[in-house]
Design an enzyme around this catalytic site. Sequence first.
Site, PDB file in Angstrom:
ATOM      1  N   CYS A 121      -4.789  -1.532  -1.597  1.00  0.00           N
ATOM      2  CA  CYS A 121      -5.023  -0.118  -1.862  1.00  0.00           C
ATOM      3  C   CYS A 121      -6.085  -0.002  -2.949  1.00  0.00           C
ATOM      4  O   CYS A 121      -5.913  -0.556  -4.048  1.00  0.00           O
ATOM      5  CB  CYS A 121      -3.709   0.504  -2.329  1.00  0.00           C
ATOM      6  SG  CYS A 121      -3.873   2.192  -2.899  1.00  0.00           S
ATOM      7  N   CYS A 154     -11.136   3.511   0.910  1.00  0.00           N
ATOM      8  CA  CYS A 154      -9.680   3.663   0.992  1.00  0.00           C
ATOM      9  C   CYS A 154      -9.243   2.881   2.222  1.00  0.00           C
ATOM     10  O   CYS A 154      -9.878   2.985   3.287  1.00  0.00           O
ATOM     11  CB  CYS A 154      -9.331   5.145   1.142  1.00  0.00           C
ATOM     12  SG  CYS A 154      -7.604   5.436   1.579  1.00  0.00           S
ATOM     13  N   ASP A 178       0.875  -1.181   0.000  1.00  0.00           N
ATOM     14  CA  ASP A 178       0.000   0.000   0.000  1.00  0.00           C
ATOM     15  C   ASP A 178       0.911   1.229   0.000  1.00  0.00           C
ATOM     16  O   ASP A 178       2.123   1.120   0.189  1.00  0.00           O
ATOM     17  CB  ASP A 178      -0.909  -0.008   1.243  1.00  0.00           C
ATOM     18  CG  ASP A 178      -1.817   1.228   1.298  1.00  0.00           C
ATOM     19  OD1 ASP A 178      -2.355   1.615   0.247  1.00  0.00           O
ATOM     20  OD2 ASP A 178      -1.969   1.816   2.381  1.00  0.00           O
ATOM     21  N   SER A 179       0.293   2.384  -0.144  1.00  0.00           N
ATOM     22  CA  SER A 179       1.060   3.635  -0.145  1.00  0.00           C
ATOM     23  C   SER A 179       1.448   4.052   1.276  1.00  0.00           C
ATOM     24  O   SER A 179       1.840   5.194   1.480  1.00  0.00           O
ATOM     25  CB  SER A 179       0.202   4.737  -0.767  1.00  0.00           C
ATOM     26  OG  SER A 179      -0.935   4.938   0.044  1.00  0.00           O
ATOM     27  N   HIS A 213      -6.949   3.217   4.209  1.00  0.00           N
ATOM     28  CA  HIS A 213      -6.516   4.023   5.369  1.00  0.00           C
ATOM     29  C   HIS A 213      -7.690   4.341   6.316  1.00  0.00           C
ATOM     30  O   HIS A 213      -7.483   4.547   7.497  1.00  0.00           O
ATOM     31  CB  HIS A 213      -5.927   5.365   4.904  1.00  0.00           C
ATOM     32  CG  HIS A 213      -4.507   5.278   4.426  1.00  0.00           C
ATOM     33  ND1 HIS A 213      -4.165   4.647   3.257  1.00  0.00           N
ATOM     34  CD2 HIS A 213      -3.352   5.753   4.963  1.00  0.00           C
ATOM     35  CE1 HIS A 213      -2.843   4.747   3.087  1.00  0.00           C
ATOM     36  NE2 HIS A 213      -2.333   5.414   4.108  1.00  0.00           N
ATOM     37  N   GLU A 227      -1.209   9.279   7.341  1.00  0.00           N
ATOM     38  CA  GLU A 227       0.219   8.971   7.137  1.00  0.00           C
ATOM     39  C   GLU A 227       1.115   9.761   8.095  1.00  0.00           C
ATOM     40  O   GLU A 227       2.199   9.324   8.434  1.00  0.00           O
ATOM     41  CB  GLU A 227       0.633   9.245   5.682  1.00  0.00           C
ATOM     42  CG  GLU A 227       0.305   8.124   4.728  1.00  0.00           C
ATOM     43  CD  GLU A 227       0.867   6.772   5.141  1.00  0.00           C
ATOM     44  OE1 GLU A 227       2.078   6.675   5.347  1.00  0.00           O
ATOM     45  OE2 GLU A 227       0.087   5.813   5.276  1.00  0.00           O
TER      46      GLU A 227
HETATM   47  N1  DGL Z   1      -4.833   3.150   1.011  1.00  0.00           N
HETATM   48  C1  DGL Z   1      -4.962   3.750  -0.287  1.00  0.00           C
HETATM   49  C2  DGL Z   1      -6.333   3.408  -0.884  1.00  0.00           C
HETATM   50  O1  DGL Z   1      -6.980   2.464  -0.455  1.00  0.00           O
HETATM   51  C3  DGL Z   1      -4.616   5.213  -0.179  1.00  0.00           C
HETATM   52  C4  DGL Z   1      -4.223   5.770  -1.478  1.00  0.00           C
HETATM   53  C5  DGL Z   1      -3.342   6.992  -1.462  1.00  0.00           C
HETATM   54  O2  DGL Z   1      -2.159   6.854  -1.184  1.00  0.00           O
HETATM   55  O3  DGL Z   1      -3.849   8.065  -1.831  1.00  0.00           O
HETATM   56  O4  DGL Z   1      -6.789   4.032  -1.816  1.00  0.00           O
END
Ligand code: DGL
Length: 256
Positions: free
Chosen positions: A73, A183, A10-11, A185, A151
Amino acid sequence: MNEFPIGIFDSGVGGLTILNSISKVLPNENIIYLSDNINSPYGEKSNQKIEKICLHNSNFLIQKKCKLIVVACNTATTNCINKLRLDFKVPFVGVEPAIKPASFKTKSGKIGVLATTGTLKSKLFNITSNKHTNDISVIEENADELVKLIECGIFEGEKLNSVLIRHLKPMIKMGIDQLVLGCTHFPLISREIKKILPKEINVLESSKAVATQTKAIIEKFNFMNPSGSGKKVFYCNGSTKTLNKILNHKFDVIKI
Ligand code: DGL
Protein backbone atom coordinates in the site's frame (compact mmCIF):
# COMPACT_ATOMS: atom_id res chain seq x y z
CA MET A 1 12.57 -20.02 9.23
CA ASN A 2 12.77 -20.51 5.45
CA GLU A 3 9.43 -22.29 5.20
CA PHE A 4 7.71 -19.46 7.08
CA PRO A 5 5.42 -17.31 4.92
CA ILE A 6 5.82 -13.85 3.44
CA GLY A 7 3.15 -11.53 4.89
CA ILE A 8 1.41 -8.95 2.71
CA PHE A 9 -1.15 -6.40 3.79
CA ASP A 10 -3.24 -3.61 2.28
CA SER A 11 -6.44 -1.74 3.09
CA GLY A 12 -8.32 -4.21 0.89
CA VAL A 13 -7.85 -5.78 -2.52
CA GLY A 14 -5.21 -3.41 -3.94
CA GLY A 15 -2.31 -5.44 -2.57
CA LEU A 16 -3.39 -8.40 -4.69
CA THR A 17 -1.65 -6.66 -7.60
CA ILE A 18 1.58 -6.91 -5.57
CA LEU A 19 0.87 -10.50 -4.48
CA ASN A 20 0.46 -11.44 -8.12
CA SER A 21 3.87 -10.08 -9.09
CA ILE A 22 5.57 -11.59 -6.03
CA SER A 23 4.20 -15.06 -6.70
CA LYS A 24 5.53 -14.86 -10.27
CA VAL A 25 9.12 -14.22 -9.14
CA LEU A 26 8.92 -16.34 -5.96
CA PRO A 27 6.55 -19.18 -6.94
CA ASN A 28 7.56 -21.50 -4.07
CA GLU A 29 7.10 -19.00 -1.28
CA ASN A 30 4.11 -19.42 1.03
CA ILE A 31 2.17 -16.17 1.40
CA ILE A 32 -0.29 -14.81 3.94
CA TYR A 33 -2.40 -11.91 2.67
CA LEU A 34 -4.25 -9.61 5.04
CA SER A 35 -7.06 -7.51 3.62
CA ASP A 36 -7.61 -4.85 6.27
CA ASN A 37 -10.68 -3.45 4.57
CA ILE A 38 -12.47 -2.67 7.81
CA ASN A 39 -10.06 0.29 7.97
CA SER A 40 -10.37 1.20 4.29
CA PRO A 41 -9.69 3.75 2.91
CA TYR A 42 -6.38 4.62 4.57
CA GLY A 43 -5.95 7.63 2.29
CA GLU A 44 -8.38 9.84 4.18
CA LYS A 45 -6.93 9.07 7.62
CA SER A 46 -4.32 10.99 9.63
CA ASN A 47 -0.69 9.89 9.67
CA GLN A 48 -1.04 8.81 13.34
CA LYS A 49 -4.10 6.69 12.60
CA ILE A 50 -2.41 5.01 9.60
CA GLU A 51 0.63 4.27 11.74
CA LYS A 52 -1.50 2.67 14.47
CA ILE A 53 -3.35 0.50 11.93
CA CYS A 54 -0.11 -0.63 10.28
CA LEU A 55 1.51 -1.55 13.61
CA HIS A 56 -1.55 -3.68 14.34
CA ASN A 57 -1.45 -5.37 10.90
CA SER A 58 2.27 -6.07 11.22
CA ASN A 59 1.74 -7.63 14.65
CA PHE A 60 -0.95 -9.86 13.19
CA LEU A 61 1.39 -11.10 10.43
CA ILE A 62 4.31 -11.57 12.83
CA GLN A 63 2.06 -13.71 15.06
CA LYS A 64 1.43 -15.82 11.95
CA LYS A 65 5.24 -16.29 11.78
CA CYS A 66 5.83 -14.17 8.68
CA LYS A 67 9.56 -13.89 7.92
CA LEU A 68 9.18 -10.70 5.86
CA ILE A 69 6.35 -8.20 5.50
CA VAL A 70 5.35 -6.44 2.30
CA VAL A 71 3.41 -3.25 2.89
CA ALA A 72 1.40 -3.49 -0.33
CA CYS A 73 0.00 0.00 0.00
CA ASN A 74 1.53 3.32 -1.08
CA THR A 75 -0.40 5.22 1.61
CA ALA A 76 0.85 2.96 4.40
CA THR A 77 4.42 2.88 3.06
CA THR A 78 4.76 6.63 2.61
CA ASN A 79 3.25 7.32 6.04
CA CYS A 80 4.94 4.78 8.28
CA ILE A 81 7.41 2.29 6.78
CA ASN A 82 10.25 3.89 8.75
CA LYS A 83 8.34 3.46 12.02
CA LEU A 84 7.56 -0.21 11.18
CA ARG A 85 11.24 -0.86 10.44
CA LEU A 86 12.20 0.66 13.78
CA ASP A 87 9.59 -1.23 15.80
CA PHE A 88 9.95 -4.75 14.38
CA LYS A 89 12.83 -7.10 13.68
CA VAL A 90 11.46 -8.62 10.45
CA PRO A 91 12.47 -6.96 7.19
CA PHE A 92 9.84 -4.77 5.49
CA VAL A 93 9.39 -4.07 1.80
CA GLY A 94 7.17 -1.14 0.82
CA VAL A 95 5.67 0.35 -2.32
CA GLU A 96 5.99 3.95 -3.47
CA PRO A 97 4.67 5.77 -6.56
CA ALA A 98 6.98 5.19 -9.57
CA ILE A 99 8.07 8.84 -9.80
CA LYS A 100 11.72 8.04 -10.53
CA PRO A 101 11.15 5.85 -13.63
CA ALA A 102 8.50 8.31 -14.83
CA SER A 103 10.98 11.17 -14.55
CA PHE A 104 13.50 9.21 -16.67
CA LYS A 105 10.92 8.45 -19.33
CA THR A 106 9.13 11.78 -19.71
CA LYS A 107 9.78 13.78 -22.86
CA SER A 108 7.13 16.43 -22.27
CA GLY A 109 8.54 17.11 -18.80
CA LYS A 110 5.09 16.58 -17.27
CA ILE A 111 4.12 13.61 -15.09
CA GLY A 112 0.72 12.81 -13.65
CA VAL A 113 0.36 11.04 -10.30
CA LEU A 114 -2.90 9.41 -9.30
CA ALA A 115 -2.77 8.54 -5.60
CA THR A 116 -4.57 8.93 -2.28
CA THR A 117 -4.60 12.12 -0.21
CA GLY A 118 -2.57 10.27 2.44
CA THR A 119 0.20 9.46 -0.03
CA LEU A 120 0.31 12.87 -1.69
CA LYS A 121 0.59 14.77 1.58
CA SER A 122 3.12 12.39 3.17
CA LYS A 123 6.67 13.50 3.91
CA LEU A 124 8.24 10.49 2.19
CA PHE A 125 6.33 11.01 -1.07
CA ASN A 126 7.24 14.69 -1.18
CA ILE A 127 10.92 14.01 -0.48
CA THR A 128 11.06 11.39 -3.28
CA SER A 129 9.08 13.56 -5.66
CA ASN A 130 11.27 16.65 -5.10
CA LYS A 131 14.46 14.59 -5.42
CA HIS A 132 13.64 13.18 -8.86
CA THR A 133 11.67 15.95 -10.54
CA ASN A 134 13.93 18.99 -10.65
CA ASP A 135 12.91 20.31 -14.08
CA ILE A 136 9.72 18.29 -14.30
CA SER A 137 6.15 19.31 -13.47
CA VAL A 138 4.29 16.81 -11.32
CA ILE A 139 0.52 17.02 -11.59
CA GLU A 140 -1.08 15.34 -8.59
CA GLU A 141 -4.64 14.05 -8.33
CA ASN A 142 -6.21 12.79 -5.08
CA ALA A 143 -8.28 9.82 -6.11
CA ASP A 144 -9.60 8.45 -2.81
CA GLU A 145 -13.01 7.95 -4.36
CA LEU A 146 -11.55 5.38 -6.76
CA VAL A 147 -10.31 3.26 -3.84
CA LYS A 148 -13.85 3.23 -2.41
CA LEU A 149 -15.40 2.20 -5.74
CA ILE A 150 -12.88 -0.61 -6.24
CA GLU A 151 -13.43 -1.87 -2.68
CA CYS A 152 -17.15 -2.03 -3.54
CA GLY A 153 -16.29 -4.29 -6.47
CA ILE A 154 -16.74 -1.64 -9.17
CA PHE A 155 -14.14 -2.20 -11.91
CA GLU A 156 -15.98 -0.70 -14.87
CA GLY A 157 -19.15 1.16 -15.81
CA GLU A 158 -20.53 4.66 -15.99
CA LYS A 159 -19.87 5.75 -12.41
CA LEU A 160 -16.22 4.65 -12.49
CA ASN A 161 -15.77 6.20 -15.92
CA SER A 162 -17.07 9.60 -14.85
CA VAL A 163 -14.77 9.68 -11.79
CA LEU A 164 -11.81 8.68 -13.98
CA ILE A 165 -12.61 11.36 -16.55
CA ARG A 166 -12.76 13.98 -13.79
CA HIS A 167 -9.28 12.99 -12.59
CA LEU A 168 -7.59 12.29 -15.91
CA LYS A 169 -8.85 15.07 -18.22
CA PRO A 170 -7.01 17.92 -16.42
CA MET A 171 -3.73 15.98 -16.56
CA ILE A 172 -4.21 15.13 -20.24
CA LYS A 173 -4.92 18.81 -20.96
CA MET A 174 -1.75 19.84 -19.14
CA GLY A 175 0.33 17.62 -21.43
CA ILE A 176 1.50 14.71 -19.28
CA ASP A 177 3.16 11.84 -21.13
CA GLN A 178 3.59 9.58 -18.05
CA LEU A 179 0.85 8.58 -15.63
CA VAL A 180 1.96 7.06 -12.33
CA LEU A 181 -0.60 4.78 -10.66
CA GLY A 182 0.40 5.64 -7.09
CA CYS A 183 -2.05 3.33 -5.37
CA THR A 184 -2.00 -0.47 -5.54
CA HIS A 185 -5.76 -0.53 -6.18
CA PHE A 186 -5.43 1.28 -9.52
CA PRO A 187 -3.78 -1.42 -11.67
CA LEU A 188 -7.07 -3.31 -11.11
CA ILE A 189 -8.77 -0.69 -13.32
CA SER A 190 -5.87 0.06 -15.67
CA ARG A 191 -7.90 -1.14 -18.67
CA GLU A 192 -10.54 1.52 -17.96
CA ILE A 193 -7.83 4.13 -17.38
CA LYS A 194 -6.13 3.32 -20.71
CA LYS A 195 -9.45 3.65 -22.56
CA ILE A 196 -9.55 7.33 -21.53
CA LEU A 197 -5.86 8.17 -22.02
CA PRO A 198 -4.41 9.04 -25.44
CA LYS A 199 -2.09 6.24 -26.64
CA GLU A 200 1.02 8.41 -26.22
CA ILE A 201 0.62 8.50 -22.43
CA ASN A 202 2.59 5.75 -20.73
CA VAL A 203 1.14 4.18 -17.57
CA LEU A 204 3.50 3.12 -14.76
CA GLU A 205 2.92 1.09 -11.62
CA SER A 206 5.28 -0.41 -9.06
CA SER A 207 4.29 -4.07 -8.53
CA LYS A 208 7.14 -5.62 -10.56
CA ALA A 209 9.71 -3.44 -8.81
CA VAL A 210 8.29 -4.48 -5.41
CA ALA A 211 8.48 -8.16 -6.39
CA THR A 212 12.11 -7.76 -7.52
CA GLN A 213 12.96 -6.00 -4.25
CA THR A 214 11.17 -8.70 -2.21
CA LYS A 215 13.22 -11.39 -3.96
CA ALA A 216 16.45 -9.47 -3.34
CA ILE A 217 15.69 -9.14 0.39
CA ILE A 218 14.72 -12.83 0.67
CA GLU A 219 18.08 -13.74 -0.93
CA LYS A 220 20.02 -11.28 1.21
CA PHE A 221 18.64 -12.78 4.43
CA ASN A 222 18.93 -16.36 3.14
CA PHE A 223 15.18 -16.78 3.61
CA MET A 224 14.51 -18.61 0.32
CA ASN A 225 12.12 -21.58 0.46
CA PRO A 226 13.02 -23.50 -2.74
CA SER A 227 10.95 -26.58 -1.90
CA GLY A 228 7.86 -24.67 -0.70
CA SER A 229 4.45 -25.27 -2.27
CA GLY A 230 3.58 -21.60 -2.81
CA LYS A 231 0.56 -21.89 -0.52
CA LYS A 232 -1.60 -18.74 -0.21
CA VAL A 233 -3.77 -17.97 2.81
CA PHE A 234 -6.13 -14.98 2.81
CA TYR A 235 -7.43 -13.17 5.91
CA CYS A 236 -10.00 -10.40 5.84
CA ASN A 237 -11.42 -8.36 8.73
CA GLY A 238 -14.31 -6.71 6.86
CA SER A 239 -16.42 -7.55 3.84
CA THR A 240 -14.99 -10.49 1.89
CA LYS A 241 -17.17 -9.87 -1.17
CA THR A 242 -14.73 -8.05 -3.49
CA LEU A 243 -11.78 -10.18 -2.37
CA ASN A 244 -13.73 -13.36 -3.22
CA LYS A 245 -14.79 -11.84 -6.53
CA ILE A 246 -11.18 -11.16 -7.58
CA LEU A 247 -9.94 -14.51 -6.26
CA ASN A 248 -12.77 -16.08 -8.24
CA HIS A 249 -13.64 -18.23 -5.20
CA LYS A 250 -10.49 -20.33 -5.84
CA PHE A 251 -9.22 -19.74 -2.29
CA ASP A 252 -10.93 -19.77 1.09
CA VAL A 253 -10.92 -16.36 2.73
CA ILE A 254 -10.62 -16.54 6.53
CA LYS A 255 -12.81 -13.92 8.19
CA ILE A 256 -11.19 -12.39 11.29
N1 DGL B 1 -3.89 0.42 -1.92
C1 DGL B 1 -3.70 1.59 -1.11
C2 DGL B 1 -2.54 2.43 -1.67
O1 DGL B 1 -1.71 1.92 -2.42
C3 DGL B 1 -5.02 2.30 -0.96
C4 DGL B 1 -5.04 3.16 0.22
C5 DGL B 1 -6.38 3.48 0.83
O2 DGL B 1 -6.95 2.61 1.48
O3 DGL B 1 -6.80 4.64 0.71
O4 DGL B 1 -2.38 3.59 -1.35
